[in-house]
Scaffold this active site. Sequence first.
Site, PDB file in Angstrom:
ATOM      1  N   GLY A  57       0.819  -1.216   0.000  1.00  0.00           N
ATOM      2  CA  GLY A  57       0.000   0.000   0.000  1.00  0.00           C
ATOM      3  C   GLY A  57       0.844   1.254   0.000  1.00  0.00           C
ATOM      4  N   ARG A  58       2.062   1.114   0.465  1.00  0.00           N
ATOM      5  CA  ARG A  58       2.951   2.288   0.468  1.00  0.00           C
ATOM      6  C   ARG A  58       4.398   1.855   0.294  1.00  0.00           C
ATOM      7  NH1 ARG A  58       3.159   4.176   6.729  1.00  0.00           N
ATOM      8  NH2 ARG A  58       2.798   2.157   7.662  1.00  0.00           N
ATOM      9  N   LYS A 112       9.578   2.866   1.108  1.00  0.00           N
ATOM     10  CA  LYS A 112       8.362   2.824   1.929  1.00  0.00           C
ATOM     11  C   LYS A 112       7.925   4.254   2.202  1.00  0.00           C
ATOM     12  CE  LYS A 112       6.492   0.715   6.127  1.00  0.00           C
ATOM     13  NZ  LYS A 112       6.763  -0.272   7.176  1.00  0.00           N
ATOM     14  N   ASP A 153      -2.985   7.038   2.367  1.00  0.00           N
ATOM     15  CA  ASP A 153      -2.250   8.026   1.573  1.00  0.00           C
ATOM     16  C   ASP A 153      -0.934   7.531   0.959  1.00  0.00           C
ATOM     17  OD1 ASP A 153      -0.736   7.799   3.838  1.00  0.00           O
ATOM     18  OD2 ASP A 153      -1.067   9.853   4.550  1.00  0.00           O
ATOM     19  N   ARG A 200      14.363   0.429   1.833  1.00  0.00           N
ATOM     20  CA  ARG A 200      14.682  -0.858   2.469  1.00  0.00           C
ATOM     21  C   ARG A 200      15.378  -1.777   1.474  1.00  0.00           C
ATOM     22  NH1 ARG A 200       8.993  -2.682   5.312  1.00  0.00           N
ATOM     23  NH2 ARG A 200       8.223  -2.896   3.188  1.00  0.00           N
ATOM     24  N   ASP A 260       0.654 -11.087   6.835  1.00  0.00           N
ATOM     25  CA  ASP A 260       1.211 -10.225   5.785  1.00  0.00           C
ATOM     26  C   ASP A 260       2.484  -9.531   6.263  1.00  0.00           C
ATOM     27  OD1 ASP A 260      -1.103  -9.007   7.301  1.00  0.00           O
ATOM     28  OD2 ASP A 260      -0.187  -7.181   6.525  1.00  0.00           O
ATOM     29  N   ASN A 261       2.837  -9.711   7.524  1.00  0.00           N
ATOM     30  CA  ASN A 261       4.099  -9.155   8.030  1.00  0.00           C
ATOM     31  C   ASN A 261       5.091 -10.261   8.361  1.00  0.00           C
ATOM     32  OD1 ASN A 261       3.183  -6.530   7.775  1.00  0.00           O
ATOM     33  ND2 ASN A 261       2.456  -6.401   9.877  1.00  0.00           N
TER      34      ASN A 261
HETATM   35  P1  AMP Z   1       0.958  -2.944   8.355  1.00  0.00           P
HETATM   36  O1  AMP Z   1       0.207  -3.850   9.278  1.00  0.00           O
HETATM   37  O2  AMP Z   1       1.380  -1.641   8.952  1.00  0.00           O
HETATM   38  O3  AMP Z   1       2.147  -3.656   7.769  1.00  0.00           O
HETATM   39  O4  AMP Z   1      -0.018  -2.527   7.154  1.00  0.00           O
HETATM   40  C1  AMP Z   1      -1.072  -3.315   6.688  1.00  0.00           C
HETATM   41  C2  AMP Z   1      -1.453  -2.925   5.281  1.00  0.00           C
HETATM   42  O5  AMP Z   1      -1.866  -1.576   5.206  1.00  0.00           O
HETATM   43  C3  AMP Z   1      -0.335  -3.099   4.269  1.00  0.00           C
HETATM   44  O6  AMP Z   1      -0.890  -3.621   3.094  1.00  0.00           O
HETATM   45  C4  AMP Z   1       0.162  -1.689   4.075  1.00  0.00           C
HETATM   46  O7  AMP Z   1       0.737  -1.512   2.801  1.00  0.00           O
HETATM   47  C5  AMP Z   1      -1.106  -0.867   4.241  1.00  0.00           C
HETATM   48  N1  AMP Z   1      -0.853   0.498   4.732  1.00  0.00           N
HETATM   49  C6  AMP Z   1      -0.519   0.865   5.994  1.00  0.00           C
HETATM   50  N2  AMP Z   1      -0.387   2.205   6.065  1.00  0.00           N
HETATM   51  C7  AMP Z   1      -0.631   2.709   4.838  1.00  0.00           C
HETATM   52  C8  AMP Z   1      -0.652   4.022   4.266  1.00  0.00           C
HETATM   53  N3  AMP Z   1      -0.392   5.103   4.991  1.00  0.00           N
HETATM   54  N4  AMP Z   1      -0.958   4.123   2.959  1.00  0.00           N
HETATM   55  C9  AMP Z   1      -1.224   3.051   2.220  1.00  0.00           C
HETATM   56  N5  AMP Z   1      -1.240   1.796   2.686  1.00  0.00           N
HETATM   57  C10 AMP Z   1      -0.941   1.615   3.974  1.00  0.00           C
HETATM   58 MG    MG Z   2       2.816  -4.721   6.662  1.00  0.00          MG
END
Ligand code: AMP
Ligand code: MG
Length: 508
Positions: free
Chosen positions: A93-94, A113, A125, A176, A258-259
């Site tokens: 997503g980012r 990132k 965003d 990264r 997913d992490n």
């Molecule tokens: P995370 O658990 O922080 O790794 O994020 C979970 C999902 O949300 C992943 O697919 C990220 O890419 C997406 N994500 C988190 N924050 C953002 C952001 N600010 N903009 C776009 N996608 C995001």
């Molecule tokens: Mg993630």
Amino acid sequence: MFHNRDSIFVREYSALGTPFLKEVPTTPFKTPCTLLQLNRSLAEEIGLQADELSSPMGVEVLAGNAPWPGFNAVASVYCGHQFGVFVPQLGDGRALLIAEVRKGAQYRQLQLKGAGPTPYSRHADGRAVLRSSIREYVASEAMHALGIPTTRALSLTACSDPVFRETTETAAVVCRVSESFLRFGHVEYFAHTGQDEALNHLLTWHIEQHHPEIELGDTEESRAQGLLQWFEWVVKRTAELMAQWQSVGFCHGVMNTDNMSLLGLTIDYGPYGFMDSFHIDHICNHSDEGGRYSYRNQPRLGHWNLYALAQALLTLLRPYKDTVQALLDAYADHFEAKHTALFAKKMGLPAAHGEQTRVHIEQTLKFMHTHGLDFTRFFRSLSALDPHKDATQNLALWQGSPHFCLALGDEAQVDDAREWLSGWCALQTGQSASPIDWQLAIAATNPAMVARNHLLQAAIEQAQQGEYAELNRLCAALSDPYNDQHLPPHYTAAPPSWAKDLVLSCSS
Ligand code: AMP
Ligand code: MG
């Protein structure tokens, strides 16, 4: 441009294209960007020219203001189980893959990132705030210096474009580096959308690329055996990673599938925490109300995540269900073996004592938990002990350690410490190391400092005011965490009282 004579840019993963990847350009910032950190030794290691990366053109690329020469950035699709709930579509997503570099047999991907939205941003965003980018940059390199498998951080670029979270903050981008950013969620996505052929294709690519020792062959049977061998590797590596996290008091905080890296790397640093005062049920992420990802639960959740991966793999391995189950069942033994080995080493216990060693490790953690002892300082202070002396003599020696973390005025604590020391001394029979070798080994195994939240917070607050001295100092110190000679005293001291009030959530 950007690379040394001994490296080349390649298109290997990015050449997979549809349905795995979508080309997405990075989104330029509106205000100028500043390079806050460039990891010159990592640049060198992977075959990149640090001087070119820190040039005005290099900074534009590392901020995502300009494309990497000759490469169209891509975002990948995945899904995952977030806090136990299946989310059918996620993705980068980012995060955007901006380059692939090869130096002989060594292959690395570069990912930005926070360089703008992608088709997988789900109305968010695509940005990352300075606060969380500093945390990711610092922790990636701190974990690497501790010898724990992790994605790396090449650069940190800041920009004054506003980013809206609970308050208005400013943006930053981390570049990264990893052999692969593939997650359990990538496998889950193609399994759960019924794209068996794509799943086969992705796994074939991944295994050929990263596990040349595994032969997939060209019969159905040999392929299945290759996949099983690969899954066995993932189970073992994940179990070992969990033991490594436990051994430094690291809590990830968001262990969603997913992490979870297919290569068993620590990935996606969010509301993580290196524990100060030890509490077995410590929860580092304020958003994790039920403590699903608490310190105690991490190993169990590593297994749970592997179960989700196994479910996805059954799409291809249905006839081998029992074997998959048996490989999963081996997780506990892999974890236990690594956990025992790591903690025994931390405490300087000779290998010979088997089950007694395991029991003593459990008792040690219980002792630390009962008295809320500082995780890092406790283990580091053991270098003051002498395995050839008795418990009473050792209690006196222990007090001489600059990392000593017991409260001598607390009788219950001192009594428990004496008892703990007796158990520890009893396991030192067969200890052959000289006291000085022993002390050096303990200090080389137990870091004098870790990336504690309050140290990060101080660096973040300064950086938010445009001052980076503390960030630079922290990065330098954490690159050599076993050597306390050059460390400012407050880096190895007990945390200040306000440290326990710091709150971290998924907001980043
Ligand atoms: P995370 O658990 O922080 O790794 O994020 C979970 C999902 O949300 C992943 O697919 C990220 O890419 C997406 N994500 C988190 N924050 C953002 C952001 N600010 N903009 C776009 N996608 C995001
Ligand atoms: Mg993630």
